[in-house]
Design a protein around this motif. Structure first.
Motif, PDB file in Angstrom:
ATOM      1  N   HIS A  25       0.875  -1.177   0.000  1.00  0.00           N
ATOM      2  CA  HIS A  25       0.000   0.000   0.000  1.00  0.00           C
ATOM      3  C   HIS A  25       0.913   1.229   0.000  1.00  0.00           C
ATOM      4  O   HIS A  25       1.884   1.275   0.759  1.00  0.00           O
ATOM      5  CB  HIS A  25      -0.884  -0.017   1.245  1.00  0.00           C
ATOM      6  N   PRO A  26       0.636   2.222  -0.827  1.00  0.00           N
ATOM      7  CA  PRO A  26       1.551   3.379  -0.886  1.00  0.00           C
ATOM      8  C   PRO A  26       1.749   4.069   0.459  1.00  0.00           C
ATOM      9  O   PRO A  26       2.842   4.563   0.744  1.00  0.00           O
ATOM     10  CB  PRO A  26       0.899   4.311  -1.909  1.00  0.00           C
ATOM     11  N   ASP A  27       0.726   4.099   1.305  1.00  0.00           N
ATOM     12  CA  ASP A  27       0.883   4.729   2.622  1.00  0.00           C
ATOM     13  C   ASP A  27       1.761   3.895   3.547  1.00  0.00           C
ATOM     14  O   ASP A  27       2.488   4.434   4.383  1.00  0.00           O
ATOM     15  CB  ASP A  27      -0.473   4.945   3.282  1.00  0.00           C
ATOM     16  N   HIS A  28       1.698   2.580   3.417  1.00  0.00           N
ATOM     17  CA  HIS A  28       2.538   1.714   4.246  1.00  0.00           C
ATOM     18  C   HIS A  28       4.007   1.847   3.849  1.00  0.00           C
ATOM     19  O   HIS A  28       4.891   1.869   4.699  1.00  0.00           O
ATOM     20  CB  HIS A  28       2.074   0.262   4.129  1.00  0.00           C
ATOM     21  N   ILE A  29       4.248   1.939   2.555  1.00  0.00           N
ATOM     22  CA  ILE A  29       5.617   2.120   2.076  1.00  0.00           C
ATOM     23  C   ILE A  29       6.152   3.478   2.527  1.00  0.00           C
ATOM     24  O   ILE A  29       7.297   3.600   2.984  1.00  0.00           O
ATOM     25  CB  ILE A  29       5.672   1.974   0.546  1.00  0.00           C
ATOM     26  N   MET A  30       5.315   4.502   2.447  1.00  0.00           N
ATOM     27  CA  MET A  30       5.727   5.832   2.897  1.00  0.00           C
ATOM     28  C   MET A  30       5.937   5.847   4.413  1.00  0.00           C
ATOM     29  O   MET A  30       6.862   6.505   4.918  1.00  0.00           O
ATOM     30  CB  MET A  30       4.680   6.864   2.498  1.00  0.00           C
ATOM     31  N   CYS A  31       5.120   5.110   5.138  1.00  0.00           N
ATOM     32  CA  CYS A  31       5.281   5.006   6.591  1.00  0.00           C
ATOM     33  C   CYS A  31       6.659   4.440   6.917  1.00  0.00           C
ATOM     34  O   CYS A  31       7.349   4.929   7.821  1.00  0.00           O
ATOM     35  CB  CYS A  31       4.174   4.134   7.167  1.00  0.00           C
ATOM     36  N   HIS A  32       7.067   3.416   6.183  1.00  0.00           N
ATOM     37  CA  HIS A  32       8.416   2.857   6.362  1.00  0.00           C
ATOM     38  C   HIS A  32       9.484   3.923   6.122  1.00  0.00           C
ATOM     39  O   HIS A  32      10.395   4.099   6.934  1.00  0.00           O
ATOM     40  CB  HIS A  32       8.620   1.686   5.400  1.00  0.00           C
ATOM     41  N   LYS A  33       9.382   4.623   5.014  1.00  0.00           N
ATOM     42  CA  LYS A  33      10.404   5.610   4.659  1.00  0.00           C
ATOM     43  C   LYS A  33      10.501   6.707   5.714  1.00  0.00           C
ATOM     44  O   LYS A  33      11.603   7.107   6.124  1.00  0.00           O
ATOM     45  CB  LYS A  33      10.087   6.222   3.292  1.00  0.00           C
ATOM     46  N   VAL A  34       9.367   7.196   6.141  1.00  0.00           N
ATOM     47  CA  VAL A  34       9.337   8.293   7.115  1.00  0.00           C
ATOM     48  C   VAL A  34       9.851   7.818   8.473  1.00  0.00           C
ATOM     49  O   VAL A  34      10.591   8.533   9.164  1.00  0.00           O
ATOM     50  CB  VAL A  34       7.907   8.862   7.210  1.00  0.00           C
ATOM     51  N   SER A  35       9.494   6.593   8.858  1.00  0.00           N
ATOM     52  CA  SER A  35       9.931   6.062  10.147  1.00  0.00           C
ATOM     53  C   SER A  35      11.446   5.898  10.192  1.00  0.00           C
ATOM     54  O   SER A  35      12.096   6.258  11.182  1.00  0.00           O
ATOM     55  CB  SER A  35       9.256   4.717  10.432  1.00  0.00           C
TER      56      SER A  35
END
Length: 293
Positions: A140-150
């Motif tokens: 999911h694009p938000d899950h991938i972005m969550c990883h990057k931001v974290s």
């Protein structure tokens, strides 16, 4: 005097905190650990997966409803919770995939989007942070972005030269990726259902796994938390728009789940302390070093 232990769990949407690592967080709350769930988006573009709530009045107020569901789940888990304030990107479908909506979380610049999380890390001062792997757990694009931001925030929070306006530096000691499903776990639950003479909901899932990589070998840390599976399920049911109480998630009897796979599993991705692998505690190596700093 040992310092109060603190755990931060970073998630993409309201409901993710209840379907990924929820029994772990409930266990640590019961042990007296301070737990802060960080929710990156409001879940405004999520689907209504409970057919009983697939109604116009629900769709018209979905953002407000999902916030109320999050508050109910937070109370059940006993955690604190903070919103990062980004807008849900939705899950694009089709071939080719349509473009993501303007302004959504997944389209943010990572360095900019990490800022609010850096601020929270410096305010809450977690010793341990959990999030998703580079695939987002699922793509999911938000899950991938969550990883990057974290990851970006974990690496920046302790650096006094980065984001100096966002508070005094604080370096979390460990970063984990949630490994929600491994082939071993699905097989154990599947075989447990068949042995009990029950129809397994995992048969088709296992067929699809034949051509997919197994994340089981990446697991470094297994947290025994079967006692808290009922708390996890109660929190998940609180997200009534997202979870059908008669659906897939609840087909496996609780006692069978607890017996077949009594842990929630993680990959240790970054560590500033020594802790021999495999682990059974997210705070392994931290409990010995978490003194007032």
């Amino acid at each position: 005097m040992a310092e109060q232990l603190r755990l931060m769990a970073v998630h993409a949407h309201p409901d993710d905190e209840s379907s990924k690592g929820a029994a772990t967080t409930a266990k640590y709350v019961a042990q007296g650990v301070d737990v802060l769930v960080v929710t990156c988006t409001g879940g405004e573009r999520g689907s209504v997966l409970n057919p009983k709530l697939d109604r116009p009045d629900v769709w018209a107020n979905i953002g407000e409803i999902r916030r109320a569901e999050m508050d109910a789940a937070r109370a059940i888990l006993g955690v604190d919770q903070a919103w990062l304030g980004f807008v849900d990107s939705g899950l694009p479908e089709g071939d080719p995939l349509p473009p993501l909506p303007g302004g959504c979380f997944a389209l943010q610049d990572v360095e900019v989007a990490a800022g609010p999380l850096v601020r929270l890390m410096r305010e809450f001062r977690p010793h341990v942070v959990t999030t998703y792997d580079e695939e987002g757990g699922y793509p999911h694009p938000d899950h991938i972005m969550c990883h990057k931001v974290s990851v970006a925030a974990f690496e920046a929070a302790g650096d006094p030269e980065r984001y100096p306006e966002l508070g005094a530096p604080w370096q979390p000691l460990k970063l984990y990726y949630d490994i929600g499903f491994s082939k071993g776990k699905i097989m154990a639950l599947h075989e447990g259902m068949l042995a009990a003479g029950l129809e397994s909901p995992y048969e088709e899932w296992l067929k699809r796994w034949e051509d997919r990589p197994d994340k089981g070998p990446r697991i470094t840390t297994r947290v025994e938390c079967a006692e808290y599976f009922p708390v996890r399920d109660d929190a998940l049911r609180a997200h009534a728009t997202q979870v059908d109480p008669d659906g897939f998630w609840f087909h496996v009897p609780m006692e069978l789940q607890q017996r077949a796979w009594p842990t929630e599993d993680y990959e240790l991705a970054r560590s500033m302390v020594d802790s021999p692998l495999p682990e059974s505690d997210l705070f392994a190596g931290v409990r010995e070093t978490a003194h007032a700093r």
